[in-house]
Design an enzyme around this catalytic site. Structure first.
Site, short mmCIF file in Angstrom:
data_model
loop_
_atom_site.label_atom_id
_atom_site.label_comp_id
_atom_site.label_asym_id
_atom_site.label_seq_id
_atom_site.Cartn_x
_atom_site.Cartn_y
_atom_site.Cartn_z
N SER A 175 0.84 -1.26 -0.05
CA SER A 175 -0.02 0.08 -0.16
C SER A 175 0.95 1.17 -0.14
CB SER A 175 -0.99 -0.02 1.20
OG SER A 175 -1.44 1.25 1.40
N GLU A 248 -9.95 -10.44 -1.29
CA GLU A 248 -10.55 -10.22 -0.13
C GLU A 248 -10.93 -8.93 0.04
OE1 GLU A 248 -10.82 -9.05 3.72
OE2 GLU A 248 -8.79 -10.04 4.14
N CYS A 282 -11.48 -5.37 8.07
CA CYS A 282 -12.65 -5.88 7.15
C CYS A 282 -13.58 -6.77 8.12
CB CYS A 282 -11.98 -6.49 6.01
SG CYS A 282 -11.04 -5.69 5.05
N ASN A 283 -13.00 -7.68 8.89
CA ASN A 283 -13.90 -8.69 9.44
C ASN A 283 -14.63 -8.22 10.93
OD1 ASN A 283 -11.18 -8.80 10.39
ND2 ASN A 283 -11.37 -11.05 10.92
#
Length: 479
Positions: A175, A248, A282-283
Site C-alpha cells: 500500500s 478479499e 474488514c472482519n
C-alpha cells in the site's frame, strides 16, 4: 528521513519516476519517509524478473523452498521490536497490536513452510484397462500480491508464503499509505540469499503499478486485499488475459446477541472486535442485533464499555486500546457517515466526534448509535472505523434475515448458550465465516474467505495454499 527504493530482481533500485510518495505518521501528521513512485516499467521489470526465476524455483524440492520461509520467520523474530515500531509509526497501530502482527507474521511463514511435505495429488481409477489417472498439483507461475494498509505486513506474508512454498515466484505491491515495514523486510530478506527474482516489491499507485501488474500476460494469479472498488478494477484488468483472481474485499459483519447469551462475554467480544486497530478491520463487528428482552441492558453496558476505551498515540501510549485512524480521508468518511446517520434519526449514545485532547492526528472517539433503520447507510455500508450501530430483534429468524440483508459476506457472529440457536444461525448466516461466542478474528490454519461482494477465493490453511496451484491431469496408459 528514510527513503525507500523498489526491490526488483534481488536489488534495490531507483525508479525512473521523478515524483515520490510521502508516508505520514497518522498520530502526528508528520512525514516520516518517502518512496519513489513506481512506474509501469518498474512493474514489468519485476514481473520479468519473477518469470525468469520461476522455473529454477519450482525445480527446487519443496522442503528446500520451505527452508527459505523458515529463514524469513527467523529474520522477522530477530528484528521483531524494530518492525513493530516501524509498523506502529507508519499506520497508527497501537504498539501491542503491532507487535502481535509482527509475531504472527513470523508464525505464518513457519506454518506455510510446514506444508512442504503435504502438497499432494491423487490417483483415480480409470474406466479403461491398464490406465491410471494422475492428478498433480503444480504452481501457477508468477503470483502478484496487492496489499492493504490496515494489516500490511501480515497480509504480505499471506501472499508471499503461500505462493513461494507452492513453487511460484512473487511480485508484491505494498500500500502507498503503509509500505515502510514491508520495505524493511525486503532489506532483511536480501541477506538470506533468496535467489534473485523470486520475490520482488514495487510500490506505487494502483492505477499505474497495480493496473500494470494485473493486466500483464506474465501474471498467473492476482491476490488482492482491499476495497470492493479496487477488486472490481483488478477483475477488469485481469479479464484481458483471463487471469485468476483471489480477492478479499470489504465486510459489514453482523453480531447477533440472543437473550440467553453470556452478556459480559458478548459485550467484551463485540467491543474488542470493534476497536481493534480503531475499527479499520474488514472482519470486525460492524453492526449488532440484540434480542428485544435484553436490548436496554445490553445497550447500557455496551455504552459504558465503549466510553472506557482509551485512545492515545500508537507508539508512546503503550496501554491504549486504540489510536488514530490512518488518514484524513478515512476520518472525513467516518465523520460524514455519522452525521448522515444523525440526520436520518440515529441517536449517538457515546462518541460521535474527534477527541478534544489531540491537536493533531486523525483521532475519532469510539461511538455507539441507536435508533437506526435497517435500510440506512450506517447499517448497509462499511464504516471501517470505531462506530457501532445497534438494533433490536424479536425472533432469531428476523435477526438472521437482517444480518443477511447486505451486499457483503465476509464475517458474522452469534452469542448464545442455546445449541439450537447456534446451529440455526451458523447454517442460516450467508457469510464465509461465523464466530460463536468469541471475537471476530480468524486463525492462520482456517480459511479466510468472503461471499458476495466480500470477495472470491480465500487465504490461510490448506485451501488458501491451493489458490496458488493448478491441477494437472495425466492419463497414463500402459501395455
Amino acid at each position: 528521513m528514510k527513503h525507500y527504493k523498489q526491490y526488483i530482481n534481488g536489488q534495490f533500485i531507483d525508479s525512473k519516476a521523478t515524483s515520490v510518495i510521502e508516508i505520514l505518521n497518522p498520530c502526528t501528521e508528520e512525514v516520516i519517509s518517502t518512496i519513489t513512485t513506481g512506474t509501469v516499467e518498474d512493474a514489468n521489470n519485476a514481473l520479468e524478473a519473477a518469470q525468469a526465476a520461476q522455473p529454477a524455483w519450482e525445480a527446487l524440492p519443496a522442503i528446500q523452498r520451505a527452508a527459505f520461509l523458515h529463514k524469513m520467520a527467523d529474520v522477522i523474530r530477530e528484528n521483531r521490536v524494530f518492525l513493530a515500531e516501524t509498523l506502529s509509526k507508519e499506520q497508527a497501530k497501537v504498539i501491542g497490536l503491532a507487535q502481535v502482527e509482527i509475531d504472527v507474521t513470523a508464525d505464518y511463514f513457519d506454518y506455510n513452510a510446514g506444508w512442504a511435505r503435504r502438497i499432494e495429488g491423487e490417483i483415480i481409477q480409470s474406466d479403461r484397462e491398464k490406465e491410471h489417472i494422475y492428478l498433480h498439483k503444480v504452481p501457477i507461475g508468477v503470483a502478484v500480491g496487492i496489499c492493504p494498509w490496515n494489516f500490511p505486513f501480515f497480509v504480505m506474508a499471506r501472499k508471499v508464503a503461500a505462493s513461494l512454498i507452492t513453487g511460484n515466484t512473487c511480485v508484491i505491491k505494498p500500500s502507498s499509505e503503509a509500505p515502510n515495514t514491508i520495505m524493511e523486510f525486503a532489506d532483511f530478506i536480501q541477506k538470506i540469499e533468496l535467489p534473485a527474482g523470486v520475490l520482488n516489491f514495487v510500490c506505487g499507485a494502483g492505477r499505474t503499478v497495480g493496473n500494470a501488474l494485473s493486466k500483464s500476460p506474465i501474471t498467473g494469479i492476482i491476490s488482492l486485499t482491499g476495497s470492493v472498488g479496487a477488486g472490481q478494477k483488478v477483475i477488469t484488468a485481469a479479464a484481458e488475459n483471463i487471469t485468476k483472481v483471489s480477492l478479499e474485499l470489504g465486510g459489514k459483519a453482523p453480531a447477533i446477541v440472543c437473550a440467553d447469551a453470556n452478556l459480559d462475554l458478548a459485550i467484551n467480544s463485540v467491543v474488542s472486535s470493534k476497536v481493534i486497530f480503531s475499527g479499520q478491520v474488514c472482519n470486525c463487528a460492524e453492526r449488532v442485533y440484540v434480542e428485544d428482552s435484553i436490548y436496554d441492558e445490553f445497550v447500557d453496558k455496551l455504552t459504558k464499555k465503549m466510553s472506557e476505551v482509551t485512545i492515545d498515540d500508537a507508539l508512546t501510549g503503550t496501554n491504549a486500546d486504540m489510536s488514530s485512524l490512518v488518514s484524513q480521508s478515512q476520518i472525513d468518511k467516518i465523520s460524514e457517515m455519522v452525521e448522515f446517520a444523525k440526520k436520518e434519526g440515529a441517536e449517538v449514545l457515546v462518541g460521535g466526534k474527534r477527541p478534544e485532547k489531540f491537536d493533531k492526528g486523525y483521532f475519532y472517539e469510539p461511538t455507539v448509535l441507536t435508533n437506526c433503520r435497517q435500510d440506512s447507510q450506517i447499517i448497509q455500508e462499511e464504516v471501517f472505523g470505531p462506530v457501532l450501530p445497534v438494533m433490536k430483534f424479536n425472533t432469531l429468524d428476523e435477526a438472521i434475515a437482517m444480518s443477511n440483508d447486505t451486499e457483503f459476506g465476509l464475517t458474522s457472529s452469534i452469542f448464545s448458550e442455546n445449541f439450537n440457536n447456534i446451529m440455526k444461525a451458523t447454517n442460516g448466516l450467508h457469510f464465509g465465516e461465523t464466530y460463536v461466542n468469541r471475537e471476530h478474528f480468524e486463525a492462520i490454519q482456517g480459511f479466510h474467505a468472503g461471499w458476495k461482494k466480500s470477495g472470491v477465493g480465500g487465504a490461510d490453511g490448506k485451501y488458501g495454499m491451493e489458490e496458488y496451484l493448478h491441477t494437472k491431469v495425466v492419463y497414463a496408459k500402459y501395455y
